[in-house]
Design a protein around this motif. Structure first.
Motif, PDB file in Angstrom:
ATOM      1  N   MET A 184       0.839  -1.193   0.000  1.00  0.00           N
ATOM      2  CA  MET A 184       0.000   0.000   0.000  1.00  0.00           C
ATOM      3  C   MET A 184       0.873   1.242   0.000  1.00  0.00           C
ATOM      4  O   MET A 184       1.906   1.303   0.674  1.00  0.00           O
ATOM      5  CB  MET A 184      -0.918   0.006   1.233  1.00  0.00           C
ATOM      6  CG  MET A 184      -1.967  -1.067   1.249  1.00  0.00           C
ATOM      7  SD  MET A 184      -3.057  -0.945   2.694  1.00  0.00           S
ATOM      8  CE  MET A 184      -3.777   0.678   2.440  1.00  0.00           C
ATOM      9  N   HIS A 185       0.467   2.244  -0.772  1.00  0.00           N
ATOM     10  CA  HIS A 185       1.218   3.494  -0.829  1.00  0.00           C
ATOM     11  C   HIS A 185       0.827   4.448   0.298  1.00  0.00           C
ATOM     12  O   HIS A 185       1.574   5.378   0.600  1.00  0.00           O
ATOM     13  CB  HIS A 185       0.989   4.174  -2.178  1.00  0.00           C
ATOM     14  CG  HIS A 185       1.386   3.334  -3.346  1.00  0.00           C
ATOM     15  ND1 HIS A 185       2.695   2.954  -3.578  1.00  0.00           N
ATOM     16  CD2 HIS A 185       0.662   2.776  -4.334  1.00  0.00           C
ATOM     17  CE1 HIS A 185       2.751   2.222  -4.674  1.00  0.00           C
ATOM     18  NE2 HIS A 185       1.542   2.097  -5.148  1.00  0.00           N
ATOM     19  N   GLN A 186      -0.334   4.243   0.898  1.00  0.00           N
ATOM     20  CA  GLN A 186      -0.782   5.107   1.978  1.00  0.00           C
ATOM     21  C   GLN A 186      -0.094   4.708   3.281  1.00  0.00           C
ATOM     22  O   GLN A 186       0.069   3.520   3.567  1.00  0.00           O
ATOM     23  CB  GLN A 186      -2.307   5.033   2.153  1.00  0.00           C
ATOM     24  CG  GLN A 186      -3.098   5.620   1.002  1.00  0.00           C
ATOM     25  CD  GLN A 186      -3.106   4.734  -0.232  1.00  0.00           C
ATOM     26  OE1 GLN A 186      -3.016   3.511  -0.105  1.00  0.00           O
ATOM     27  NE2 GLN A 186      -3.202   5.319  -1.405  1.00  0.00           N
ATOM     28  N   VAL A 187       0.285   5.691   4.059  1.00  0.00           N
ATOM     29  CA  VAL A 187       0.946   5.444   5.340  1.00  0.00           C
ATOM     30  C   VAL A 187      -0.093   4.995   6.361  1.00  0.00           C
ATOM     31  O   VAL A 187      -1.138   5.625   6.526  1.00  0.00           O
ATOM     32  CB  VAL A 187       1.662   6.718   5.829  1.00  0.00           C
ATOM     33  CG1 VAL A 187       2.251   6.493   7.222  1.00  0.00           C
ATOM     34  CG2 VAL A 187       2.753   7.119   4.855  1.00  0.00           C
ATOM     35  N   GLN A 188       0.178   3.892   7.020  1.00  0.00           N
ATOM     36  CA  GLN A 188      -0.717   3.373   8.046  1.00  0.00           C
ATOM     37  C   GLN A 188      -0.251   3.863   9.426  1.00  0.00           C
ATOM     38  O   GLN A 188       0.921   3.737   9.778  1.00  0.00           O
ATOM     39  CB  GLN A 188      -0.731   1.843   8.006  1.00  0.00           C
ATOM     40  CG  GLN A 188      -1.170   1.267   6.674  1.00  0.00           C
ATOM     41  CD  GLN A 188      -2.594   1.654   6.329  1.00  0.00           C
ATOM     42  OE1 GLN A 188      -3.534   1.338   7.061  1.00  0.00           O
ATOM     43  NE2 GLN A 188      -2.761   2.334   5.209  1.00  0.00           N
ATOM     44  N   LEU A 189      -1.172   4.414  10.185  1.00  0.00           N
ATOM     45  CA  LEU A 189      -0.851   4.968  11.500  1.00  0.00           C
ATOM     46  C   LEU A 189      -1.246   3.991  12.597  1.00  0.00           C
ATOM     47  O   LEU A 189      -2.290   3.334  12.513  1.00  0.00           O
ATOM     48  CB  LEU A 189      -1.571   6.296  11.719  1.00  0.00           C
ATOM     49  CG  LEU A 189      -1.266   7.400  10.707  1.00  0.00           C
ATOM     50  CD1 LEU A 189      -2.061   8.667  11.062  1.00  0.00           C
ATOM     51  CD2 LEU A 189       0.221   7.708  10.689  1.00  0.00           C
ATOM     52  N   ALA A 190      -0.425   3.902  13.614  1.00  0.00           N
ATOM     53  CA  ALA A 190      -0.714   3.085  14.788  1.00  0.00           C
ATOM     54  C   ALA A 190      -0.500   3.934  16.028  1.00  0.00           C
ATOM     55  O   ALA A 190       0.368   4.813  16.051  1.00  0.00           O
ATOM     56  CB  ALA A 190       0.181   1.849  14.828  1.00  0.00           C
ATOM     57  N   VAL A 191      -1.281   3.685  17.059  1.00  0.00           N
ATOM     58  CA  VAL A 191      -1.226   4.474  18.287  1.00  0.00           C
ATOM     59  C   VAL A 191      -0.854   3.564  19.446  1.00  0.00           C
ATOM     60  O   VAL A 191      -1.475   2.510  19.655  1.00  0.00           O
ATOM     61  CB  VAL A 191      -2.577   5.163  18.568  1.00  0.00           C
ATOM     62  CG1 VAL A 191      -2.509   5.924  19.897  1.00  0.00           C
ATOM     63  CG2 VAL A 191      -2.948   6.103  17.441  1.00  0.00           C
ATOM     64  N   ASP A 192       0.173   3.944  20.175  1.00  0.00           N
ATOM     65  CA  ASP A 192       0.571   3.255  21.405  1.00  0.00           C
ATOM     66  C   ASP A 192       0.246   4.180  22.553  1.00  0.00           C
ATOM     67  O   ASP A 192       1.011   5.112  22.859  1.00  0.00           O
ATOM     68  CB  ASP A 192       2.064   2.920  21.358  1.00  0.00           C
ATOM     69  CG  ASP A 192       2.514   2.111  22.566  1.00  0.00           C
ATOM     70  OD1 ASP A 192       1.624   1.655  23.330  1.00  0.00           O
ATOM     71  OD2 ASP A 192       3.728   1.934  22.759  1.00  0.00           O
ATOM     72  N   ALA A 193      -0.892   3.986  23.166  1.00  0.00           N
ATOM     73  CA  ALA A 193      -1.402   4.928  24.171  1.00  0.00           C
ATOM     74  C   ALA A 193      -1.025   4.478  25.579  1.00  0.00           C
ATOM     75  O   ALA A 193      -0.929   3.292  25.863  1.00  0.00           O
ATOM     76  CB  ALA A 193      -2.922   5.046  24.055  1.00  0.00           C
ATOM     77  N   GLY A 194      -0.818   5.460  26.441  1.00  0.00           N
ATOM     78  CA  GLY A 194      -0.508   5.185  27.843  1.00  0.00           C
ATOM     79  C   GLY A 194      -1.085   6.279  28.723  1.00  0.00           C
ATOM     80  O   GLY A 194      -1.332   7.399  28.272  1.00  0.00           O
ATOM     81  N   LEU A 195      -1.309   5.969  29.989  1.00  0.00           N
ATOM     82  CA  LEU A 195      -1.895   6.927  30.936  1.00  0.00           C
ATOM     83  C   LEU A 195      -0.986   7.034  32.149  1.00  0.00           C
ATOM     84  O   LEU A 195      -0.631   6.027  32.766  1.00  0.00           O
ATOM     85  CB  LEU A 195      -3.289   6.476  31.368  1.00  0.00           C
ATOM     86  CG  LEU A 195      -3.987   7.352  32.405  1.00  0.00           C
ATOM     87  CD1 LEU A 195      -4.264   8.745  31.823  1.00  0.00           C
ATOM     88  CD2 LEU A 195      -5.293   6.705  32.879  1.00  0.00           C
TER      89      LEU A 195
END
Length: 259
Positions: free
Chosen positions: A245-256
């Motif tokens: 895929m040419h589109q950039v895939q975003l991932a989120v590593d969330a923390g509190l």
């Protein structure tokens, strides 16, 4: 447009220029441009600007000799209000064998735009080739980067492509400032700056983690196309490709933070 023909001389330096001219440059085209664009929204928004102006400049050059042909379509663009947003992109940047060398066959190395799909050309979906999304409402198609082979006759065209490199799509730059994400583009939609946790407001602080350049660029791809028909009138084509895929895939590593 200009044409340059060299003459044989008795000295070594003009002789080298002659060889270089005959091998690479016998017919060349060149042009440069500078353009100012301005866009905006009819309604006011509290979380972003209403309008933006950009300056776009770049050279467009092509050359054809007895052995080689080459093309360069370079673009530099920046927001007038943000000099750090300056970005360079190229639609075409390749060297290929000349039609004078092989009438029906051509080998190309570099980045080149080909018509892989009619739907791709009409709608700019970014399925076959990546797009330059500086203006998301007017995506610009850029060529695939790698090695190409074409066979062209009066009715048939065979196109094959392979590469170890697949650069992803690019757009206007986004910056991180003290845990906030922002951009000079009015098309940028800021993410949430806070959430409620146990009925208490909690600020969100962002940091961008980029993958390595090898992970971004070294992604193999291959494709082929068979086209039959005249330049005008009935034609048919079949294309098949294996590519990321040419589109950039975003991932989120969330923390509190418990505090």
């Amino acid at each position: 447009m200009f044409r340059r023909d060299s003459a044989v001389s008795q000295t070594l330096y003009p002789f080298c220029l002659l060889i270089l001219s005959q091998l690479i440059t016998s017919l060349a085209h060149g042009a440069g441009y500078i353009r100012f664009d301005s866009s905006g929204f009819l309604r006011h928004a509290d979380d972003r600007g209403d309008s933006i102006s950009s300056v776009i400049l770049g050279p467009e050059m092509s050359t054809e000799g007895k052995l080689f042909t080459a093309a360069l379509d370079l673009k530099g663009v920046a927001f007038l209000s943000d000099r750090s947003s300056f970005t360079i992109e190229a639609g075409n940047l390749y060297v290929a064998t000349s039609p004078q060398l092989m009438a029906h066959h051509q080998l190309t190395l570099g980045r080149r735009i080909y018509d892989w799909s009619e739907m791709e050309d009409k709608w700019g979906l970014g399925l076959w080739s990546a797009r330059f999304l500086w203006n998301p409402f007017k995506p610009e198609r850029i060529g695939l980067t790698g090695g190409f082979y074409t066979y062209q006759s009066s009715k048939w065209r065979i196109l094959a492509f392979a590469t170890p490199l697949s650069p992803p799509e690019r757009s206007y730059p986004i910056r991180e400032t003290q845990g906030r994400l922002s951009s000079s583009s009015p098309d940028w939609i800021p993410p949430y700056e806070g959430i409620l946790v146990m009925n208490r407001p909690v600020d969100i602080h962002y940091s961008i983690l980029y993958p390595s350049m090898s992970e971004l660029l070294f992604r193999p791809a291959a494709g082929a196309q068979l086209h039959y028909g005249d330049k005008e009138g009935f034609w048919s084509a079949a294309s098949y490709g294996l590519m990321p895929m040419h589109q950039v895939q975003l991932a989120v590593d969330a923390g509190l933070n418990a505090q």
